[in-house]
Design an enzyme around this catalytic site. Structure first.
Site, PDB file in Angstrom:
ATOM      1  N   ASP A  13       4.599   1.531 -10.434  1.00 21.56           N
ATOM      2  CA  ASP A  13       3.307   1.517  -9.737  1.00 21.56           C
ATOM      3  C   ASP A  13       3.340   0.742  -8.424  1.00 21.56           C
ATOM      4  OD1 ASP A  13       2.307   2.935 -11.920  1.00 21.56           O
ATOM      5  OD2 ASP A  13       1.814   1.085 -12.990  1.00 21.56           O
ATOM      6  N   LYS A  16       4.861   4.218  -4.805  1.00 20.53           N
ATOM      7  CA  LYS A  16       5.929   5.136  -4.377  1.00 20.53           C
ATOM      8  C   LYS A  16       5.330   6.451  -3.877  1.00 20.53           C
ATOM      9  CE  LYS A  16       7.502   4.833  -8.599  1.00 20.53           C
ATOM     10  NZ  LYS A  16       6.688   3.739  -9.121  1.00 20.53           N
ATOM     11  N   GLY A  40       2.682   8.059 -12.953  1.00 14.98           N
ATOM     12  CA  GLY A  40       1.403   8.405 -12.331  1.00 14.98           C
ATOM     13  C   GLY A  40       1.473   7.980 -10.891  1.00 14.98           C
ATOM     14  N   GLN A 228       8.792   5.248 -12.139  1.00 17.30           N
ATOM     15  CA  GLN A 228       8.885   3.897 -12.710  1.00 17.30           C
ATOM     16  C   GLN A 228       9.482   2.934 -11.661  1.00 17.30           C
ATOM     17  OE1 GLN A 228      10.252   6.587 -15.133  1.00 17.30           O
ATOM     18  NE2 GLN A 228       8.050   6.770 -15.315  1.00 17.30           N
TER      19      GLN A 228
HETATM   20  P1  GDP Z   1       3.271   4.745  -7.965  1.00 16.95           P
HETATM   21  O1  GDP Z   1       3.333   5.034  -9.421  1.00 16.95           O
HETATM   22  O2  GDP Z   1       4.371   3.855  -7.511  1.00 16.95           O
HETATM   23  O3  GDP Z   1       3.175   5.977  -7.097  1.00 16.95           O
HETATM   24  O4  GDP Z   1       1.938   3.920  -7.747  1.00 16.95           O
HETATM   25  P2  GDP Z   1       0.479   4.196  -8.404  1.00 16.95           P
HETATM   26  O5  GDP Z   1      -0.120   5.376  -7.748  1.00 16.95           O
HETATM   27  O6  GDP Z   1       0.568   4.200  -9.893  1.00 16.95           O
HETATM   28  O7  GDP Z   1      -0.271   2.854  -8.027  1.00 16.95           O
HETATM   29  C1  GDP Z   1      -0.468   2.451  -6.710  1.00 16.95           C
HETATM   30  C2  GDP Z   1      -1.975   2.345  -6.443  1.00 16.95           C
HETATM   31  O8  GDP Z   1      -2.189   1.616  -5.268  1.00 16.95           O
HETATM   32  C3  GDP Z   1      -2.649   3.695  -6.241  1.00 16.95           C
HETATM   33  O9  GDP Z   1      -3.953   3.636  -6.743  1.00 16.95           O
HETATM   34  C4  GDP Z   1      -2.658   3.819  -4.713  1.00 16.95           C
HETATM   35  O10 GDP Z   1      -3.698   4.670  -4.231  1.00 16.95           O
HETATM   36  C5  GDP Z   1      -2.912   2.396  -4.321  1.00 16.95           C
HETATM   37  N1  GDP Z   1      -2.362   1.977  -3.022  1.00 16.95           N
HETATM   38  C6  GDP Z   1      -1.243   2.396  -2.396  1.00 16.95           C
HETATM   39  N2  GDP Z   1      -1.005   1.660  -1.296  1.00 16.95           N
HETATM   40  C7  GDP Z   1      -2.011   0.779  -1.213  1.00 16.95           C
HETATM   41  C8  GDP Z   1      -2.317  -0.280  -0.312  1.00 16.95           C
HETATM   42  O11 GDP Z   1      -1.598  -0.570   0.641  1.00 16.95           O
HETATM   43  N3  GDP Z   1      -3.449  -0.995  -0.560  1.00 16.95           N
HETATM   44  C9  GDP Z   1      -4.271  -0.738  -1.616  1.00 16.95           C
HETATM   45  N4  GDP Z   1      -5.346  -1.493  -1.780  1.00 16.95           N
HETATM   46  N5  GDP Z   1      -3.994   0.234  -2.504  1.00 16.95           N
HETATM   47  C10 GDP Z   1      -2.882   0.973  -2.303  1.00 16.95           C
HETATM   48  P1  IMO Z   2       5.205   5.076 -12.284  1.00 15.75           P
HETATM   49  O1  IMO Z   2       6.182   6.190 -11.915  1.00 15.75           O
HETATM   50  C1  IMO Z   2       4.425   1.563 -14.749  1.00 15.75           C
HETATM   51  C2  IMO Z   2       6.213   1.500 -18.742  1.00 15.75           C
HETATM   52  C3  IMO Z   2       5.249   1.565 -19.933  1.00 15.75           C
HETATM   53  C4  IMO Z   2       6.042   0.762 -20.944  1.00 15.75           C
HETATM   54  C5  IMO Z   2       7.498   1.171 -20.645  1.00 15.75           C
HETATM   55  C6  IMO Z   2       8.018   2.267 -21.546  1.00 15.75           C
HETATM   56  O2  IMO Z   2       3.790   5.463 -12.164  1.00 15.75           O
HETATM   57  O3  IMO Z   2       5.583   3.832 -11.575  1.00 15.75           O
HETATM   58  P2  IMO Z   2       7.577   4.884 -21.712  1.00 15.75           P
HETATM   59  O4  IMO Z   2       6.320   5.654 -21.980  1.00 15.75           O
HETATM   60  O5  IMO Z   2       8.226   5.213 -20.409  1.00 15.75           O
HETATM   61  O6  IMO Z   2       8.540   4.911 -22.854  1.00 15.75           O
HETATM   62  O7  IMO Z   2       7.097   3.340 -21.614  1.00 15.75           O
HETATM   63  O8  IMO Z   2       7.493   1.626 -19.307  1.00 15.75           O
HETATM   64  N1  IMO Z   2       6.053   2.597 -17.768  1.00 15.75           N
HETATM   65  C7  IMO Z   2       5.489   2.455 -16.557  1.00 15.75           C
HETATM   66  N2  IMO Z   2       4.879   1.382 -16.001  1.00 15.75           N
HETATM   67  N3  IMO Z   2       4.551   2.701 -14.055  1.00 15.75           N
HETATM   68  C8  IMO Z   2       5.184   3.769 -14.579  1.00 15.75           C
HETATM   69  O9  IMO Z   2       5.466   4.890 -13.882  1.00 15.75           O
HETATM   70  C9  IMO Z   2       5.635   3.688 -15.923  1.00 15.75           C
HETATM   71  N4  IMO Z   2       6.260   4.543 -16.757  1.00 15.75           N
HETATM   72  C10 IMO Z   2       6.520   3.862 -17.867  1.00 15.75           C
HETATM   73  O10 IMO Z   2       4.021   0.970 -19.608  1.00 15.75           O
HETATM   74  O11 IMO Z   2       5.930  -0.607 -20.672  1.00 15.75           O
HETATM   75 MG    MG Z   3       2.146   4.807 -11.165  1.00 18.07          MG
END
Ligand code: GDP
Ligand code: IMO
Ligand code: MG
Length: 428
Positions: A13, A16, A40, A228
């Site tokens: 998260d 990316k 996600g 991840q």
């Molecule tokens: P990913 O899994 O690495 O693609 O990240 P996620 O989408 O799960 O989580 C990142 C969250 O941060 C999302 O809700 C994005 O819309 C939000 N986001 C991304 N860049 C920024 C930023 O610079 N500032 C803020 N406040 N939110 C951001």
């Molecule tokens: P993105 O791509 C954050 C974490 C789960 C758990 C561990 C194992 O959005 O960054 P799993 O279901 O993969 O066997 O769970 O990994 N986990 C993540 N945490 N972002 C993710 O994906 C994750 N995918 C798995 O919360 O701790």
């Molecule tokens: Mg994510």
């Protein structure tokens, strides 16, 4: 830079999806190579927010080919739902999406296994998986006897295979919970459902390994989208509190079939602080008002499971380790705006373990549990920065904060992100 890889350097998260979406403008092909619908990834553009789980974050540019490579574990229902959701929002998904016939398929028994097995590790702490069947599917892939790949779903013996595996799983599953639950999976129903999925997915199915090898050899611009983060890597992360794939940069070549020597640039994505979802040690966690403040400002709730993310200070020991592990060339510091109200910011520069100071990230989770972070305190900037678009215009203290992160991680900064939107991005 024909072949670029974007990889998360923390526990996932790191935003990316946002960076992949931006970089997609300069690429022909975007590739997911590991993980599954545990991921996600959020893309915000034109005031619209999209959550992607299996579809690569390049899907918003119609000329870009999006590849789901063989290292991904595929829940076909989730992929079809995602395709339908995108189509309903006028995002075209057709021959721009290519899915590997080698991708292993997630079946109902994998969800059951995930649920039954993640209750507790022997040490007492749950991994806290996303319950998407990821670990059980990878286990069956490695175990081979109960594995089904996407290409197998189009073979004459598919029904027989489903019957054989369902029977075995119906025998095995009750044992996983000491007979506490009766599990009866229906082979005919599963076969019917999965045959429907296979038919709907058939226009997208291809041998992506050869497709990508042809693409690198003809010098196409390819972008690999890690899921991840490197600390969740099955081999090099905080085992056993990890995911079941190589989520650090090392996974690119096994997951896609493209030899690592073709990757010319690796971009490491870091939050300006740290978050983690699920169980496992987190040395800089702030299970207090500061953590809650970051959670509120950063909206730190899981994209997939909606669980509150655990929040804490930036951990430079961990980030330096993962930047090295993934062969990172440059870093992007994301969600910098979230820290804009705090008067002081802490950065972990070393750990103390058994009274000794170290900058080495421990290989055993029990040692990681025992480390005491050594912090350096930096002044905050206490102002909103979401409208800033130039590095020079950032407040001095924000500049100093990211410069210190860059120094500690040992990599130059390419991007500072000050909001979720494509536009809220500062290039160095
Ligand atoms: P990913 O899994 O690495 O693609 O990240 P996620 O989408 O799960 O989580 C990142 C969250 O941060 C999302 O809700 C994005 O819309 C939000 N986001 C991304 N860049 C920024 C930023 O610079 N500032 C803020 N406040 N939110 C951001
Ligand atoms: P993105 O791509 C954050 C974490 C789960 C758990 C561990 C194992 O959005 O960054 P799993 O279901 O993969 O066997 O769970 O990994 N986990 C993540 N945490 N972002 C993710 O994906 C994750 N995918 C798995 O919360 O701790
Ligand atoms: Mg994510």
């Amino acid at each position: 830079m024909p072949v670029t890889c974007v990889v998360g350097l923390q526990w996932g998260d790191e935003a990316k999806g946002k960076i992949v979406d931006i970089l997609t403008a300069k690429h022909d092909i975007v590739v997911r190579y590991q993980g599954g619908s545990n991921a996600g990834h959020t893309v915000v553009t034109g005031g619209q927010s999209y959550k992607l789980s299996l579809v690569p974050s390049g899907i918003f540019r119609p000329d870009v080919k999006c590849v789901v490579a063989g290292g991904v574990v595929l829940n076909p229902a989730a992929l079809l739902e995602e395709i339908d959701g995108l189509t309903a929002r006028q995002v075209a998904v057709g021959d721009n999406l290519i899915v590997s016939d080698r991708a292993h398929i997630i079946f109902p028994w994998h969800f059951e296994e995930d649920r039954l097995l993640d209750k507790r590790l022997s040490g007492g702490e749950a991994i806290g998986t996303t319950l998407r069947g990821i670990g059980p599917c990878y286990r069956d892939k490695v175990g081979r006897v109960f594995a089904v790949r996407l290409g197998d779903m189009y073979r004459a013996d598919f029904r027989q295979r489903i019957e054989h595996i369902t029977q075995a799983k119906n025998d095995i599953l009750p044992g996983l919970c000491g007979g506490a639950e009766r599990v009866r999976l229906d082979a005919a129903e599963i076969h019917r459902q999965y045959s429907d999925y296979a038919e709907r997915l058939s226009p997208h199915v291809a041998d992506t390994t050869v497709y990508l090898l042809d693409a690198v050899e003809s010098e196409k611009n390819i972008l690999f989208e890690g899921a991840q983060g490197a600390l969740l890597d099955i081999d090099h992360g905080t085992f056993p509190f990890v995911t079941s794939s190589n989520s650090s940069g090392v996974g690119v070549s096994s997951g896609s079939g493209v030899p690592g020597r073709y990757v010319s640039k690796v971009i490491g994505i870091l939050k300006a602080y740290t978050t983690r979802v699920g169980g496992g040690p987190f040395p800089t966690e702030q299970d207090n008002e500061t953590g809650q403040h970051i959670r509120d400002r950063g909206n730190e709730y899981g994209t997939v499971t909606k669980r509150p993310r655990r929040c804490g200070w930036f951990d430079a020991v961990a980030a330096r380790y993962t930047a090295r592990l993934s062969g990172v060339d440059v870093i992007c510091v994301m969600l910098l705006d979230v820290l804009g109200e705090l008067p002081e910011l802490k950065v972990c520069t070393a750990y103390e373990l058994d009274g000794r100071r170290t900058t080495r990230f421990p290989s055993h989770v029990d040692d990681l549990r025992r480390v005491v972070p050594v912090y350096e305190t930096l002044p905050g900037w206490q102002q909103e920065i979401t409208d800033i678009r130039q590095m020079d215009d950032l407040p001095e203290n924000a500049k100093k904060y990211i410069a210190r992160i860059s120094q500690l991680v040992g990599r130059p900064i390419e991007v500072a992100s000050v909001g979720p939107d494509r536009e809220q991005t500062i290039f160095a």
